[in-house]
Design a protein around this motif. Structure first.
Motif, PDB file in Angstrom:
ATOM      1  N   GLU A  48       0.832  -1.202   0.000  1.00 33.13           N
ATOM      2  CA  GLU A  48       0.000   0.000   0.000  1.00 33.13           C
ATOM      3  C   GLU A  48       0.870   1.257   0.000  1.00 33.13           C
ATOM      4  OE1 GLU A  48      -3.786   1.924   2.420  1.00 33.13           O
ATOM      5  OE2 GLU A  48      -2.616   0.344   3.384  1.00 33.13           O
ATOM      6  N   ALA A  49       1.917   1.261   0.803  1.00 33.70           N
ATOM      7  CA  ALA A  49       2.808   2.423   0.867  1.00 33.70           C
ATOM      8  C   ALA A  49       3.477   2.687  -0.481  1.00 33.70           C
ATOM      9  CB  ALA A  49       3.867   2.210   1.952  1.00 33.70           C
ATOM     10  N   LEU A  50       3.932   1.643  -1.149  1.00 30.32           N
ATOM     11  CA  LEU A  50       4.598   1.822  -2.442  1.00 30.32           C
ATOM     12  C   LEU A  50       3.633   2.301  -3.531  1.00 30.32           C
ATOM     13  CD1 LEU A  50       7.016  -1.239  -2.381  1.00 30.32           C
ATOM     14  CD2 LEU A  50       7.618   1.193  -2.137  1.00 30.32           C
ATOM     15  N   GLU A  51       2.359   2.056  -3.361  1.00 30.42           N
ATOM     16  CA  GLU A  51       1.360   2.558  -4.302  1.00 30.42           C
ATOM     17  C   GLU A  51       1.002   4.019  -4.019  1.00 30.42           C
ATOM     18  OE1 GLU A  51      -1.922  -0.141  -3.891  1.00 30.42           O
ATOM     19  OE2 GLU A  51      -0.820  -1.801  -4.811  1.00 30.42           O
ATOM     20  N   VAL A  52       0.909   4.380  -2.745  1.00 31.63           N
ATOM     21  CA  VAL A  52       0.409   5.699  -2.355  1.00 31.63           C
ATOM     22  C   VAL A  52       1.503   6.763  -2.266  1.00 31.63           C
ATOM     23  CG1 VAL A  52      -0.695   6.968  -0.460  1.00 31.63           C
ATOM     24  CG2 VAL A  52      -1.572   4.729  -1.143  1.00 31.63           C
ATOM     25  N   LEU A  53       2.653   6.430  -1.717  1.00 39.39           N
ATOM     26  CA  LEU A  53       3.668   7.450  -1.438  1.00 39.39           C
ATOM     27  C   LEU A  53       4.159   8.215  -2.669  1.00 39.39           C
ATOM     28  CD1 LEU A  53       5.619   5.749   1.466  1.00 39.39           C
ATOM     29  CD2 LEU A  53       3.798   7.469   1.570  1.00 39.39           C
TER      30      LEU A  53
ATOM     31  N   GLY B 157       1.717  -0.510  12.315  1.00 44.44           N
ATOM     32  CA  GLY B 157       1.781  -1.501  11.253  1.00 44.44           C
ATOM     33  C   GLY B 157       0.665  -2.528  11.309  1.00 44.44           C
ATOM     34  N   ASP B 158      -0.439  -2.210  11.986  1.00 37.29           N
ATOM     35  CA  ASP B 158      -1.512  -3.195  12.151  1.00 37.29           C
ATOM     36  C   ASP B 158      -2.678  -3.006  11.175  1.00 37.29           C
ATOM     37  OD1 ASP B 158      -2.684  -0.914  13.193  1.00 37.29           O
ATOM     38  OD2 ASP B 158      -3.008  -1.735  15.190  1.00 37.29           O
ATOM     39  N   LEU B 159      -2.487  -2.181  10.156  1.00 38.64           N
ATOM     40  CA  LEU B 159      -3.477  -1.951   9.096  1.00 38.64           C
ATOM     41  C   LEU B 159      -4.756  -1.272   9.581  1.00 38.64           C
ATOM     42  CD1 LEU B 159      -3.149  -5.283   7.072  1.00 38.64           C
ATOM     43  CD2 LEU B 159      -1.972  -3.104   6.681  1.00 38.64           C
ATOM     44  N   GLN B 160      -4.696  -0.567  10.694  1.00 38.10           N
ATOM     45  CA  GLN B 160      -5.866   0.168  11.168  1.00 38.10           C
ATOM     46  C   GLN B 160      -6.085   1.459  10.380  1.00 38.10           C
ATOM     47  OE1 GLN B 160      -8.081  -0.832  13.576  1.00 38.10           O
ATOM     48  NE2 GLN B 160      -6.961  -2.751  13.443  1.00 38.10           N
ATOM     49  N   PHE B 161      -5.038   1.978   9.795  1.00 42.44           N
ATOM     50  CA  PHE B 161      -5.088   3.227   9.041  1.00 42.44           C
ATOM     51  C   PHE B 161      -4.856   2.916   7.568  1.00 42.44           C
ATOM     52  CE2 PHE B 161      -2.850   6.907   7.207  1.00 42.44           C
ATOM     53  CZ  PHE B 161      -3.760   7.912   7.472  1.00 42.44           C
ATOM     54  N   LYS B 162      -5.735   3.352   6.720  1.00 40.67           N
ATOM     55  CA  LYS B 162      -5.556   3.182   5.271  1.00 40.67           C
ATOM     56  C   LYS B 162      -4.631   4.291   4.785  1.00 40.67           C
ATOM     57  CE  LYS B 162      -8.091  -0.373   4.993  1.00 40.67           C
ATOM     58  NZ  LYS B 162      -7.348  -1.575   5.230  1.00 40.67           N
TER      59      LYS B 162
ATOM     60  N   LYS C 122      -3.177  11.466   1.855  1.00 45.05           N
ATOM     61  CA  LYS C 122      -3.422  12.599   0.943  1.00 45.05           C
ATOM     62  C   LYS C 122      -4.090  13.752   1.688  1.00 45.05           C
ATOM     63  CE  LYS C 122      -4.126   9.404  -2.859  1.00 45.05           C
ATOM     64  NZ  LYS C 122      -5.142   8.807  -3.712  1.00 45.05           N
ATOM     65  N   LYS C 123      -4.981  13.437   2.610  1.00 46.60           N
ATOM     66  CA  LYS C 123      -5.650  14.477   3.405  1.00 46.60           C
ATOM     67  C   LYS C 123      -4.654  15.193   4.312  1.00 46.60           C
ATOM     68  CE  LYS C 123     -10.018  11.968   3.446  1.00 46.60           C
ATOM     69  NZ  LYS C 123     -11.005  11.254   4.279  1.00 46.60           N
ATOM     70  N   PHE C 124      -3.690  14.462   4.825  1.00 49.14           N
ATOM     71  CA  PHE C 124      -2.663  15.058   5.681  1.00 49.14           C
ATOM     72  C   PHE C 124      -1.782  15.994   4.854  1.00 49.14           C
ATOM     73  CE2 PHE C 124      -4.121  11.577   8.068  1.00 49.14           C
ATOM     74  CZ  PHE C 124      -3.628  11.613   9.359  1.00 49.14           C
TER      75      PHE C 124
ATOM     76  N   ARG D 207     -13.326   4.188  14.360  1.00 50.23           N
ATOM     77  CA  ARG D 207     -13.484   2.811  14.827  1.00 50.23           C
ATOM     78  C   ARG D 207     -12.256   2.011  14.416  1.00 50.23           C
ATOM     79  NH1 ARG D 207     -17.839   3.315  11.664  1.00 50.23           N
ATOM     80  NH2 ARG D 207     -19.514   4.362  12.704  1.00 50.23           N
ATOM     81  N   ARG D 208     -11.904   1.055  15.247  1.00 51.40           N
ATOM     82  CA  ARG D 208     -10.823   0.146  14.879  1.00 51.40           C
ATOM     83  C   ARG D 208     -11.348  -0.826  13.833  1.00 51.40           C
ATOM     84  NH1 ARG D 208      -6.266  -0.395  17.864  1.00 51.40           N
ATOM     85  NH2 ARG D 208      -6.094  -2.530  17.143  1.00 51.40           N
TER      86      ARG D 208
END
Length: 157
Positions: free
Chosen positions: A26-31, A97-102, A107-109, A125-126
């Motif tokens: 996910e990081a390599l796709e988004v960053l 690193g527990d995938l709680q945050f997409k 992008k919003k940050f 929510r978790r």
């Protein structure tokens, strides 16, 4: 869309071997969408499930990925400190690193980074049904588990 000149992203991990490949993908796709230059740092905080080995294999395949190893579990605060100390770029983002945050939500940050030196998010929510831990300083602990984007010049040394 505004892109940060450079960004260090780190993930404190404890026993997250199954999640590491997913959040790195996910990081390599988004960053690349939010930063001109970036690095990914995995902080393995003494995991016993092979997280460190999984992270090492992934890091060998991409020079933008680094792994910090704690031989024993030193706790969340120590993992954060290691991540901040290892960060090389102007902006630093961290989330668990527990995938709680997409990570696409970064992008919003970044959209706020032109106006602010610190951007902190929260989750309503978790993704799992885990209850918050009881802890004498639970408010501080909960705040530290929020995803955050910080401009490095504001980081004390």
């Amino acid at each position: 869309m505004y892109k940060l000149p450079s960004l260090s992203v780190f993930f404190p991990c404890y026993n997250e071997a199954a999640n590491i490949p997913l959040f790195i993908q996910e990081a390599l796709e988004v960053l690349p969408l939010v930063a001109k230059q970036f690095e990914i740092i995995i902080v393995d905080d003494g995991s016993k499930d092979g997280s460190g080995a999984v992270a090492d294999v992934i890091a060998e395949q991409d020079k933008r990925i680094r792994v910090i190893h704690h031989e024993t579990n030193r706790g969340y605060g120590a993992a954060l400190r290691s991540g901040f100390d290892a960060a090389r770029y102007d902006w630093v983002f961290f989330t668990d690193g527990d995938l709680q945050f997409k990570l696409a939500q970064i992008k919003k940050f970044v959209a706020q980074a032109e106006r602010f030196s610190v951007v902190i998010g929260y989750r309503r929510r978790r993704a799992d049904d885990r209850r918050p831990r009881r802890h004498p300083s639970r408010e501080l602990h909960a705040a530290l588990q929020l995803p955050a984007l910080l401009h490095r010049r504001d980081r004390p040394r």
